[in-house]
Design a protein around this motif. Sequence first.
Motif, PDB file in Angstrom:
ATOM      1  N   LEU A 118       2.730  17.147   3.996  1.00  0.00           N
ATOM      2  CA  LEU A 118       1.635  17.541   4.881  1.00  0.00           C
ATOM      3  C   LEU A 118       1.971  18.851   5.585  1.00  0.00           C
ATOM      4  O   LEU A 118       1.102  19.718   5.748  1.00  0.00           O
ATOM      5  N   ALA A 119       3.227  19.010   5.982  1.00  0.00           N
ATOM      6  CA  ALA A 119       3.645  20.268   6.610  1.00  0.00           C
ATOM      7  C   ALA A 119       3.456  21.442   5.648  1.00  0.00           C
ATOM      8  O   ALA A 119       3.097  22.555   6.065  1.00  0.00           O
ATOM      9  N   GLU A 120       3.688  21.207   4.358  1.00  0.00           N
ATOM     10  CA  GLU A 120       3.474  22.256   3.362  1.00  0.00           C
ATOM     11  C   GLU A 120       1.992  22.621   3.267  1.00  0.00           C
ATOM     12  O   GLU A 120       1.635  23.808   3.186  1.00  0.00           O
ATOM     13  N   VAL A 121       1.122  21.618   3.278  1.00  0.00           N
ATOM     14  CA  VAL A 121      -0.326  21.860   3.241  1.00  0.00           C
ATOM     15  C   VAL A 121      -0.758  22.696   4.449  1.00  0.00           C
ATOM     16  O   VAL A 121      -1.541  23.647   4.319  1.00  0.00           O
ATOM     17  N   ILE A 122      -0.239  22.345   5.613  1.00  0.00           N
ATOM     18  CA  ILE A 122      -0.579  23.080   6.832  1.00  0.00           C
ATOM     19  C   ILE A 122      -0.013  24.499   6.770  1.00  0.00           C
ATOM     20  O   ILE A 122      -0.659  25.464   7.180  1.00  0.00           O
ATOM     21  N   GLY A 123       1.203  24.626   6.235  1.00  0.00           N
ATOM     22  CA  GLY A 123       1.813  25.947   6.111  1.00  0.00           C
ATOM     23  C   GLY A 123       1.025  26.882   5.215  1.00  0.00           C
ATOM     24  O   GLY A 123       1.019  28.106   5.422  1.00  0.00           O
ATOM     25  N   LEU A 124       0.336  26.326   4.231  1.00  0.00           N
ATOM     26  CA  LEU A 124      -0.522  27.115   3.342  1.00  0.00           C
ATOM     27  C   LEU A 124      -1.889  27.389   3.959  1.00  0.00           C
ATOM     28  O   LEU A 124      -2.717  28.078   3.357  1.00  0.00           O
ATOM     29  N   ASP A 125      -2.145  26.814   5.134  1.00  0.00           N
ATOM     30  CA  ASP A 125      -3.409  26.991   5.859  1.00  0.00           C
ATOM     31  C   ASP A 125      -4.620  26.465   5.089  1.00  0.00           C
ATOM     32  O   ASP A 125      -5.739  26.958   5.271  1.00  0.00           O
ATOM     33  N   LEU A 126      -4.431  25.462   4.241  1.00  0.00           N
ATOM     34  CA  LEU A 126      -5.542  24.974   3.420  1.00  0.00           C
ATOM     35  C   LEU A 126      -6.663  24.328   4.243  1.00  0.00           C
ATOM     36  O   LEU A 126      -7.844  24.576   3.958  1.00  0.00           O
TER      37      LEU A 126
END
Length: 245
Positions: A21-29
């Motif tokens: 989830l942190a990766e998804v947020i980091g990509l600003d999706l």
Amino acid sequence: MPVTPLVSPHLEPEPEPEALLAEVIGLDLPRLALPRTCGGEGADIATLASAVQALARRQPAAALLAWSQCLLAEALARSPNVALREHLLPDLLDGSLAGAVSWSLDFGLVQAPWPVKGRPRDRGWHLSGRLLQVPNLQWAGHVLLCPVWFEPDGPQAARLGWALLRSEEDGLRHALDSSRALTRQAACGTVTLQRVHFREDELLADDAGALALPLRLFDQALRSAWWAGVLQRPTARTHDGSPRP
């Protein structure tokens, strides 16, 4: 005599749902296709779908979480409940709150999700029901989007509406599914509601149809992107070169 390790050093450890989830947020999706007035970047749905597809080629579970998190952000952006949107949307966009949806990735909103039932109480309802294959049930906290069939209350006829339920609500329980790597990594499971108290001022939308149509189009675009990305993945193999089941 050397001891043979139980886990091959050539296999990477399984990623945790929180990290994905942190990766998804980091990509600003979740922010990508939101209107600028809601703190988004204002891109079109095709741009977001392309980003989800690229993520699914690399990490299907992270893309599944993106599908769910983006749907919640879209639902809040379109909700007439401004107070609820202003309260929850910032936490969804920065990942401090996970977004879960009450329908499976297999069918999405093409097949209407079975609604939770709401029995009227003073200035609210008691909600009961059981939801399967719910993604993004993050341990740190999540909010669940689900349709609710509200039973008639005096002059008020029965109707279908949309609710957001916080994971800490009394009477709401969830059980995670650890049977497959995808469901483990995407924190999927079953949610059971037993007389969960829900206030009328927390309704996401009282008119189910007004919210269902845009969500259905959004859901279909992102689900199609997820499947396309997964089907483009090379066959996963174990450390000895054999196909991974």
